[in-house]
Write an enzyme that holds these catalytic residues in place. Structure first.
Site, PDB file in Angstrom:
ATOM      1  N   TYR A 185      39.252  36.007  35.606  1.00 43.02           N
ATOM      2  CA  TYR A 185      38.427  36.465  36.732  1.00 43.02           C
ATOM      3  C   TYR A 185      36.942  36.239  36.513  1.00 43.02           C
ATOM      4  O   TYR A 185      36.264  35.704  37.375  1.00 43.02           O
ATOM      5  CB  TYR A 185      38.712  37.941  37.039  1.00 43.02           C
ATOM      6  CG  TYR A 185      40.067  38.100  37.688  1.00 43.02           C
ATOM      7  CD1 TYR A 185      40.211  37.969  39.063  1.00 43.02           C
ATOM      8  CD2 TYR A 185      41.215  38.298  36.917  1.00 43.02           C
ATOM      9  CE1 TYR A 185      41.464  38.060  39.659  1.00 43.02           C
ATOM     10  CE2 TYR A 185      42.464  38.396  37.509  1.00 43.02           C
ATOM     11  CZ  TYR A 185      42.581  38.278  38.877  1.00 43.02           C
ATOM     12  OH  TYR A 185      43.818  38.347  39.467  1.00 43.02           O
ATOM     13  N   GLU A 207      49.011  41.260  31.301  1.00 44.05           N
ATOM     14  CA  GLU A 207      47.749  41.824  30.806  1.00 44.05           C
ATOM     15  C   GLU A 207      47.882  43.093  29.981  1.00 44.05           C
ATOM     16  O   GLU A 207      47.343  44.138  30.361  1.00 44.05           O
ATOM     17  CB  GLU A 207      46.802  42.108  31.976  1.00 44.05           C
ATOM     18  CG  GLU A 207      46.431  40.891  32.762  1.00 44.05           C
ATOM     19  CD  GLU A 207      45.351  41.160  33.816  1.00 44.05           C
ATOM     20  OE1 GLU A 207      45.041  42.335  34.082  1.00 44.05           O
ATOM     21  OE2 GLU A 207      44.825  40.186  34.365  1.00 44.05           O
ATOM     22  N   HIS A 228      54.558  44.698  35.027  1.00 40.73           N
ATOM     23  CA  HIS A 228      53.195  44.637  35.563  1.00 40.73           C
ATOM     24  C   HIS A 228      52.739  46.080  35.823  1.00 40.73           C
ATOM     25  O   HIS A 228      52.516  46.480  36.952  1.00 40.73           O
ATOM     26  CB  HIS A 228      53.153  43.764  36.823  1.00 40.73           C
ATOM     27  CG  HIS A 228      51.780  43.273  37.203  1.00 40.73           C
ATOM     28  ND1 HIS A 228      51.478  41.945  37.387  1.00 40.73           N
ATOM     29  CD2 HIS A 228      50.629  43.941  37.446  1.00 40.73           C
ATOM     30  CE1 HIS A 228      50.201  41.811  37.737  1.00 40.73           C
ATOM     31  NE2 HIS A 228      49.662  43.009  37.788  1.00 40.73           N
ATOM     32  N   ARG A 238      54.922  33.737  41.614  1.00 37.56           N
ATOM     33  CA  ARG A 238      54.975  34.720  40.522  1.00 37.56           C
ATOM     34  C   ARG A 238      54.965  36.117  41.137  1.00 37.56           C
ATOM     35  O   ARG A 238      54.014  36.482  41.827  1.00 37.56           O
ATOM     36  CB  ARG A 238      53.762  34.529  39.598  1.00 37.56           C
ATOM     37  CG  ARG A 238      53.655  35.589  38.539  1.00 37.56           C
ATOM     38  CD  ARG A 238      52.476  35.408  37.587  1.00 37.56           C
ATOM     39  NE  ARG A 238      52.425  36.585  36.742  1.00 37.56           N
ATOM     40  CZ  ARG A 238      51.375  37.389  36.593  1.00 37.56           C
ATOM     41  NH1 ARG A 238      50.227  37.117  37.171  1.00 37.56           N
ATOM     42  NH2 ARG A 238      51.466  38.455  35.841  1.00 37.56           N
ATOM     43  N   ASN A 258      45.148  34.919  32.765  1.00 38.50           N
ATOM     44  CA  ASN A 258      44.580  35.448  34.002  1.00 38.50           C
ATOM     45  C   ASN A 258      43.071  35.445  33.813  1.00 38.50           C
ATOM     46  O   ASN A 258      42.559  36.101  32.901  1.00 38.50           O
ATOM     47  CB  ASN A 258      45.031  36.889  34.257  1.00 38.50           C
ATOM     48  CG  ASN A 258      46.527  37.011  34.510  1.00 38.50           C
ATOM     49  OD1 ASN A 258      47.244  36.015  34.594  1.00 38.50           O
ATOM     50  ND2 ASN A 258      47.000  38.238  34.646  1.00 38.50           N
ATOM     51  N   GLU A 276      46.811  33.877  36.970  1.00 40.88           N
ATOM     52  CA  GLU A 276      46.058  34.575  38.026  1.00 40.88           C
ATOM     53  C   GLU A 276      44.632  34.056  38.038  1.00 40.88           C
ATOM     54  O   GLU A 276      44.022  33.892  36.981  1.00 40.88           O
ATOM     55  CB  GLU A 276      45.957  36.094  37.778  1.00 40.88           C
ATOM     56  CG  GLU A 276      47.183  36.891  38.068  1.00 40.88           C
ATOM     57  CD  GLU A 276      46.985  38.402  37.849  1.00 40.88           C
ATOM     58  OE1 GLU A 276      45.853  38.906  37.996  1.00 40.88           O
ATOM     59  OE2 GLU A 276      47.977  39.056  37.524  1.00 40.88           O
TER      60      GLU A 276
HETATM   61  C1  GBH Z   1      44.450  41.658  37.421  1.00 39.54           C
HETATM   62  O1  GBH Z   1      43.683  42.417  36.537  1.00 39.54           O
HETATM   63  C2  GBH Z   1      45.771  42.314  37.629  1.00 39.54           C
HETATM   64  O2  GBH Z   1      46.786  41.642  36.905  1.00 39.54           O
HETATM   65  C3  GBH Z   1      46.171  42.429  39.070  1.00 39.54           C
HETATM   66  O3  GBH Z   1      47.223  43.318  39.202  1.00 39.54           O
HETATM   67  C4  GBH Z   1      44.972  42.823  39.892  1.00 39.54           C
HETATM   68  O4  GBH Z   1      45.303  43.104  41.228  1.00 39.54           O
HETATM   69  C5  GBH Z   1      43.987  41.688  39.837  1.00 39.54           C
HETATM   70  O5  GBH Z   1      43.677  41.357  38.526  1.00 39.54           O
HETATM   71  C6  GBH Z   1      42.677  41.972  40.565  1.00 39.54           C
HETATM   72  O6  GBH Z   1      42.005  43.037  40.005  1.00 39.54           O
HETATM   73  O7  GBH Z   1      33.249  43.660  36.263  1.00 39.54           O
HETATM   74  O8  GBH Z   1      32.704  41.369  36.048  1.00 39.54           O
HETATM   75  O9  GBH Z   1      33.070  42.664  34.063  1.00 39.54           O
HETATM   76  C7  GBH Z   1      42.377  41.919  36.344  1.00 39.54           C
HETATM   77  C8  GBH Z   1      41.600  42.660  35.301  1.00 39.54           C
HETATM   78  C9  GBH Z   1      39.550  43.713  34.862  1.00 39.54           C
HETATM   79  C10 GBH Z   1      39.535  41.384  35.292  1.00 39.54           C
HETATM   80  C11 GBH Z   1      38.106  43.805  35.214  1.00 39.54           C
HETATM   81  C12 GBH Z   1      38.056  41.455  35.626  1.00 39.54           C
HETATM   82  C13 GBH Z   1      36.048  42.928  35.353  1.00 39.54           C
HETATM   83  C14 GBH Z   1      35.085  41.866  35.517  1.00 39.54           C
HETATM   84  N1  GBH Z   1      40.181  42.625  35.567  1.00 39.54           N
HETATM   85  N2  GBH Z   1      37.423  42.557  34.964  1.00 39.54           N
HETATM   86  S1  GBH Z   1      33.411  42.421  35.470  1.00 39.54           S
END
Ligand code: GBH
Length: 438
Positions: A283, A160, A115, A78, A281, A353
């Site tokens: 995290y 996103e 993006h 991707r 995505n 992601e």
């Molecule tokens: C993605 O965004 C993007 O698509 C990508 O470009 C980027 O490089 C990648 O992630 C890594 O950052 O502080 O524990 O509350 C992710 C968006 C926003 C997800 C902040 C996690 C915070 C978690 N992120 N969020 S926390």
């Protein structure tokens, strides 16, 4: 190492890695400028004062990077198409060469059409706050698909829109640097409209495999105190339901109606154009409580006093270098929750992601992180969620937006001086995972 074990996924499951154009390509003087070029030229916007003018120089080194993908053994890659590059003379030629190289390596190309790197010229006429940008996007999407559609089967419209709205338009810590707080919601609506119009433009040139990559995560209330649960609910509306409800149910959450542009409801039919799959995505979860009436700082992110919620630290879990908590079980809960809420309206899910930032080439923490999240994903499959793929963020250490080069998400280390690529321990581990799944 027991903690690195991964269960077997259903046959045909798609394994991949993700990147994005602005974060890896460089070659900035060989295309029109984007909002990120303008944003990073302003002092104080990026932690290490860097820009992505060179980034990983993938624009010139894509052959080497495709060889890394081939040796890794992923089924899919991707990447994103830079809209300003695609609109520059000869710009689509780069994606021709990249796609041909991927096909020759036996790796399925999965382009994302946006993006976050809007052409600067479009920002200057109002960007995502202006409805016409959605129409421009659909024209651009149709053009790219018409050009690459003979070799590219699987497409992603947007990356996103939630984060691009929050970070770029509400808080102003990402390009285009607008700090509109809740008045940023028109940017969300116009991105969703752009998505729906682009789905139609792609279908019109014969594309039959289209998805979106949305940022989602469980929202945990800071306590059971009604002020905290109400703030957490609002945050959940803004992060999750503002995007998933119109796409999957064809309606906006009622609570947000007055923050959206007049007549937004008339676009819902376009926005809810059926998708072939839904990209998530993931995290980390977010803990949210009542506003505190002062600015708060969370993982380096400044949240102004005027927001109707505050973000709290999640205690009791390990953290990545970025400070984000490692909570793999929240991925299972997120997906089973989606299945419950959206039922049969939820198309097959792809994790577009998932990954983490850690230093070092012997990155045992990344291996543990990915293994735990893949197991959590498998638990969702066993609970009946139709999951069809998993993409690691990211192939390479790259330009991590406002964090510059200070966060390393790659399976492959990139030396900032020489740009030399060195596969990390996690690359070798993921290659073995992929081999075992075949
Ligand atoms: C993605 O965004 C993007 O698509 C990508 O470009 C980027 O490089 C990648 O992630 C890594 O950052 O502080 O524990 O509350 C992710 C968006 C926003 C997800 C902040 C996690 C915070 C978690 N992120 N969020 S926390």
């Amino acid at each position: 190492m027991a903690s690195a074990a991964v269960p077997r996924f259903p046959p045909g499951f798609l394994w991949g890695v993700s990147t994005s154009a602005h974060q890896i390509e460089g070659g900035a003087d060989e295309r029109a400028p984007s909002v990120w070029d303008a944003f990073t030229a302003e002092p104080g916007r990026v932690r290490d004062g860097s820009t992505a003018a060179v980034a990983c120089d993938h624009y010139h080194r894509y052959r080497e990077d495709v060889a890394l993908l081939r040796d890794l053994g992923v089924g899919a890659y991707r990447f994103s198409v830079s809209w300003p590059r695609a609109e520059s003379p000869g710009g689509l030629g780069f994606y021709d060469r990249l796609v041909d190289e991927l096909c020759a390596a036996g790796v399925r190309p999965v382009p994302t059409l946006f993006h976050w790197d809007l052409p600067l010229a479009l920002e200057e006429t109002g960007g995502w706050l202006r409805r016409a940008t959605a129409e421009e996007f659909a024209r651009y999407a149709g053009r790219v698909a018409d050009h690459l559609g003979d070799r590219v089967r699987t497409w992603i419209t947007l990356n996103e829109p939630a984060e691009h709205t929050l970070l770029g338009h509400a808080l102003g810590v990402h390009a285009p640097g607008r700090a509109l707080l809740l008045d940023a919601l028109p940017a969300a609506h116009h991105q969703l409209l752009a998505h729906g119009l682009a789905v139609r433009a792609l279908r019109a040139v014969g594309i039959t495999d289209v998805g979106i990559a949305n940022s989602h995560g469980p929202v945990w209330p800071a306590s059971q105190d009604p002020e905290d649960t109400a703030a957490a609910e609002l945050y959940d509306l803004l992060l999750n339901r503002l995007f998933a409800d119109p796409l999957l149910l064809g309606r906006y959450p009622e609570e947000l109606a007055e923050l959206l542009p007049d007549g937004a409801a008339a676009d819902l039919e376009t926005i809810a154009e059926p998708l072939d799959w839904y990209g998530v995505n993931y995290y980390a979860p977010t803990k949210v409580g009542a506003p505190r009436g002062t600015e708060t700082v969370h993982s380096g992110l400044r949240l102004p006093a005027g927001l109707p919620f505050s973000v709290r630290e999640i205690e009791g879990y390990p953290r990545t270098d970025y400070g984000w908590p490692v909570v793999p079980e929240a991925l299972t809960a997120l997906l089973t929750g989606f299945r419950e809420r959206y039922g049969d309206r939820l198309p097959p899910v792809v994790i577009t992601e998932n990954g983490c930032s850690y230093e070092g080439v012997d990155d045992q923490e990344r291996i543990a992180f990915l293994a735990a999240h893949i197991r959590a994903l498998h638990a969702a499959v066993e609970a009946g969620v139709d999951v069809r793929g998993y993409f690691v963020w990211s192939l390479l250490d790259n330009f991590e937006w406002a964090e510059g080069y200070t966060r390393r998400f790659g399976l492959v280390h990139v030396d900032r001086e020489t740009l030399e690529r060195t596969p990390k321990a996690s690359y070798a581990w993921f290659r073995e995972v992929l081999r075992a799944q075949r």
